[in-house]
Design a protein around this motif. Structure first.
Motif: not given
Ligand SMILES: *[C@@H]1O[C@H](CO)[C@@H](O)[C@H](O)[C@H]1NC(C)=O
Ligand SMILES: *[C@@H]1O[C@H](CO)[C@@H](O)[C@H](O)[C@H]1NC(C)=O
Ligand SMILES: *[C@@H]1O[C@H](CO)[C@@H](O)[C@H](O)[C@H]1NC(C)=O
Ligand SMILES: *[C@@H]1O[C@H](CO)[C@@H](O)[C@H](O)[C@H]1NC(C)=O
Ligand SMILES: *[C@@H]1O[C@H](CO)[C@@H](O)[C@H](O)[C@H]1NC(C)=O
Ligand SMILES: *[C@@H]1O[C@H](CO)[C@@H](O)[C@H](O)[C@H]1NC(C)=O
Ligand SMILES: *[C@@H]1O[C@H](CO)[C@@H](O)[C@H](O)[C@H]1NC(C)=O
Ligand SMILES: *[C@@H]1O[C@H](CO)[C@@H](O)[C@H](O)[C@H]1NC(C)=O
Length: 633
Positions: A383-400
């Motif tokens: 996948n075309n995704n190289t997030p920068t360090k500050s992008d790292a998602v550590l919490k599960v986002p919205k939506g159930s």
């Protein structure tokens, strides 16, 4: 001409030097030849930001290994180097017997027409690669396309040795080809350049590999499974999506955690998401918050679009689904749960990823990811995704999302092959072979799985070389009436022989003992896709259940046999004397058009490792004739 070993090694090294790491293309006159190199090494790894760092096997240093991306019609050559150091054998095991550091790679779902020796099953089709050795898997993908995977096939190595295989249906379905087209076309025509497969159009595609991560050592796991202390398969601590998750979000050190995998999308588009079940144990639910999934492919088989809110992905299964990004532009969670766990462990899982509408993120973050145009053809990532360090998602986002309760058969009856029903599924079978699985405790206290009373053990010599060498017991004509072929098994060869061009039904009969729960079993066919033509509860009975159930089963290579009891036993209604109670069965059908030595096994890797496997010997007299592309020993 035969090359000497040093010159062969030298020329192979030269070829490698010429390759830019992952893959290269050339032409053999008939096919595009695409070459890949996979190096098996041991790495220190902590993919879930926990306090456990394991010493695990990886491919080219990666988990998942690099994707193998080819187009229908290609010839594929994958050179696998075993760069492991030899394992120190234990007391009663000689260095030759100790397979801990030996390896082989299976290309799961690739049917290997005419190339059974590239199927990667230890002692069926090859001797596992010894430390310091290599093996060239050489095969054609002329008659199939879709989503596949590769994984190790020795012991429990596939706990960390796996990766995606994508076979594009055509040039029109390949985003890299499309990117090249886009470069040469004017703005006005770009919007018409959608990707196309089986009557569906989409703007781009993404791949999500589902797998497990144990906070346990593999060799210790293998010894536990075969040893006297076995008391159920250890549950994985984490479920990984593209090799990542967060074990316990509360404990995370944000500087040392890559977070959840981010799947970038843009608003108002249609994406094909390839979902790959690279688990070694559990069947997983898979869903994307606020987004329905339209199934268009199962195990490489195109199906009529079918809308569902979630997938049920058994070990070894793959799906392509379409999603439309028509929601508020933000992050949505992609989640999993554990299904068919017998209620012994919680269904909840920590396996999440993030569907990110990129329109919503800063321009700076957007320009950090490489544009598809700049990606080269072969050094591809999933996948075309190289997030920068500050992008790292550590919490599960919205939506159930709510995973609906488990139902026997899920939606399998509702799926329809894209090209219509197969005539093979409407004819009577030439033969029906019942494979009854039982688990038993042995006198030394260990446990094994048995199929028709035999727990699969590696033969002393590779079956395929026995057949090619004609040194195994003479190939006798197969007569169903002969008692030695009771239920199709040939004790002389240790295999189930089948003739060419037969319709063979296998009844996969699950059992349990009254004190233990009935387990689910994802059965996988090598060398063939199969149709699940019938299934039911309890015990199969040929008189009652011989008829076909489904008139349009899809052609796939994994069938989950659901646990399904038909009777409750009590003191006044005791179970059968042998203690094994039928608790669900599926009848799958193959058409034997592919001479070779093929495994048929439970894809719960621990079950397979404990013996739940059989070998099919298909038209052995023809194997040599059809083996046209391979020459090494
Ligand atoms: C793989 O291993 C071979 C042989 O040990 C080595 O020559 C080669 O450089 C390695 N390639 C990669 C991509 O690690
Ligand atoms: C690791 O974390 C687990 C809980 O997640 C805890 O029980 C254990 O003590 C920790 N181990 C170390 C070495 O910190
Ligand atoms: C090796 O075999 C001996 C004799 O059969 C046995 O006593 C011993 O426990 C075995 N050792 C291991 C590690 O299995
Ligand atoms: C989404 O696409 C539709 C049809 O192509 C278009 O009419 C609509 O304006 C688009 N919406 C957004 C927010 O881009
Ligand atoms: C998903 O499909 C169902 C049934 O067609 C529909 O009721 C629901 O609104 C859809 N959900 C979304 C998020 O599109
Ligand atoms: C996206 O935008 C919405 C509001 O438009 C905001 O609530 C949300 O946090 C944003 N998400 C990200 C990942 O920036
Ligand atoms: C073929 O058989 C011969 C004679 O038994 C044996 O020496 C040789 O190793 C065998 N070759 C293979 C590939 O099994
Ligand atoms: C077995 O017993 C359970 C609990 O009483 C019941 O729900 C189930 O329907 C019974 N199954 C059969 C096949 O009779």
């Amino acid at each position: 001409m035969r090359q000497s070993w040093p010159s062969l090694l030298l020329s192979t090294l030269w070829t490698l030097l010429l390759l830019v790491n992952l893959g290269s293309a050339k032409n053999d006159g008939r096919h595009h030849v695409k070459e890949f190199t996979l190096n098996i090494t041991s790495i220190q790894h902590n993919p879930d930001c926990s306090n456990y760092t394991g010493n695990v096997l990886a491919l080219n240093g990666l988990i998942p290994g690099p994707p193998i991306i080819v187009t229908k019609g290609d010839r594929v050559q994958v050179t696998v180097f075993n760069n492991l150091t030899p394992h120190t054998p234990s007391e009663n095991v000689t260095a030759e017997e100790d397979m801990t550091s030996h390896a082989s790679i299976h290309f799961h779902g690739i049917r290997q027409y005419g190339s059974t020796e590239a199927d990667g099953v230890p002692f069926l089709t090859q001797i596992p690669i010894a430390p310091g050795g290599f093996y060239v898997y050489d095969f054609k993908v002329t008659n199939q396309a879709g989503t596949y995977l590769y994984h190790a096939h020795v012991g429990m190595q596939e706990m960390s040795v796996y990766g995606a295989v994508v076979v594009y249906e055509s040039e029109e379905a390949d985003p890299a080809q499309r990117a090249k087209l886009l470069l040469s076309e004017s703005e006005s025509t770009k919007q018409h350049n959608q990707l196309k497969a089986y009557g569906s159009s989409y703007d781009d595609e993404r791949t999500i590999v589902l797998s497990e991560w144990w906070h346990r050592d593999r060799v210790e796991f293998e010894q536990y499974l075969l040893g006297p202390t076995f008391n159920g398969i250890w549950e994985a601590e984490s479920i990984l999506l593209n090799g990542k998750t967060v074990y316990q979000p509360i404990q995370v050190n944000p500087d040392a955690c890559r977070g959840y995998e981010i799947i970038p999308v843009q608003k108002n588009k249609t994406y094909r998401i390839r979902v790959i079940g690279a688990t070694a144990f559990r069947t997983l639910g898979f869903a994307i918050a606020n987004h329905n999934l339209t199934i268009i492919e199962v195990d490489g088989e195109p199906v009529l679009p079918y809308v569902t809110s979630f997938l049920e992905v058994a070990s070894g299964q793959r799906f392509s689904v379409l999603i439309t990004t028509d929601q508020d532009p933000t992050d949505y969670s992609i989640g999993t749960n554990r299904r068919w766990t017998d209620g012994t462990v919680p269904a909840t899982s920590n396996g999440y990823a993030v569907l990110r509408y990129q329109d919503n993120i800063s321009e700076a973050a957007k320009s950090a990811s490489p544009s598809p145009k700049r990606r080269s053809l072969w050094s591809r990532k999933l996948n075309n995704n190289t997030p920068t360090k500050s992008d790292a998602v550590l919490k599960v986002p919205k939506g159930s999302f709510v995973f609906p309760p488990e139902t026997i058969g899920w939606i399998w009856d509702k799926l329809t092959p894209f090209y219509g029903a197969y005539h093979e599924t409407r004819r009577p079978a030439d033969r029906t072979i019942v494979l009854r699985s039982t688990d038993e405790k042995l006198s030394d206290g260990s446990t094994r799985w048995f199929v028709n009373g035999i727990s699969f053990k590696d033969p002393a010599r590779n079956y395929l070389s026995q057949v090619l060498n004609e040194t195994r017991a003479e190939l006798v004509a197969m007569e169903d009436e002969e008692p030695e072929y009771a239920n199709g098994y040939d004790p002389k060869s240790g295999m189930y022989p089948v003739r060419q061009h037969e319709i063979v039904d296998f009844v996969l009969q699950s059992t349990h003992t009254a004190t233990l729960p009935c387990r689910s079993h994802p059965w996988h066919t090598h060398g063939h896709s199969h149709w699940e033509i019938s299934y039911g509860a309890g015990d199969y009975s040929h008189d009652e259940h011989g008829a076909l159930r489904s008139d349009h089963p899809v052609h796939r290579d994994v069938t989950l046999v659901y646990p399904s009891t038909s009777q409750n036993y009590t003191a006044s209604n005791p179970p059968p004397a042998d203690g094994s109670i039928g608790c669900g069965w599926s009848k799958i059908r193959i058409f034997t058009d592919n001479p070779g030595i093929w495994a048929l096994h439970c894809h719960n890797t621990a079950h397979m490792f404990m013996g739940m496997m059989v070998a099919i010997e298909e038209a052995p007299e023809l194997i040599r004739e059809t083996d046209t592309i391979h020459s090494h020993d």
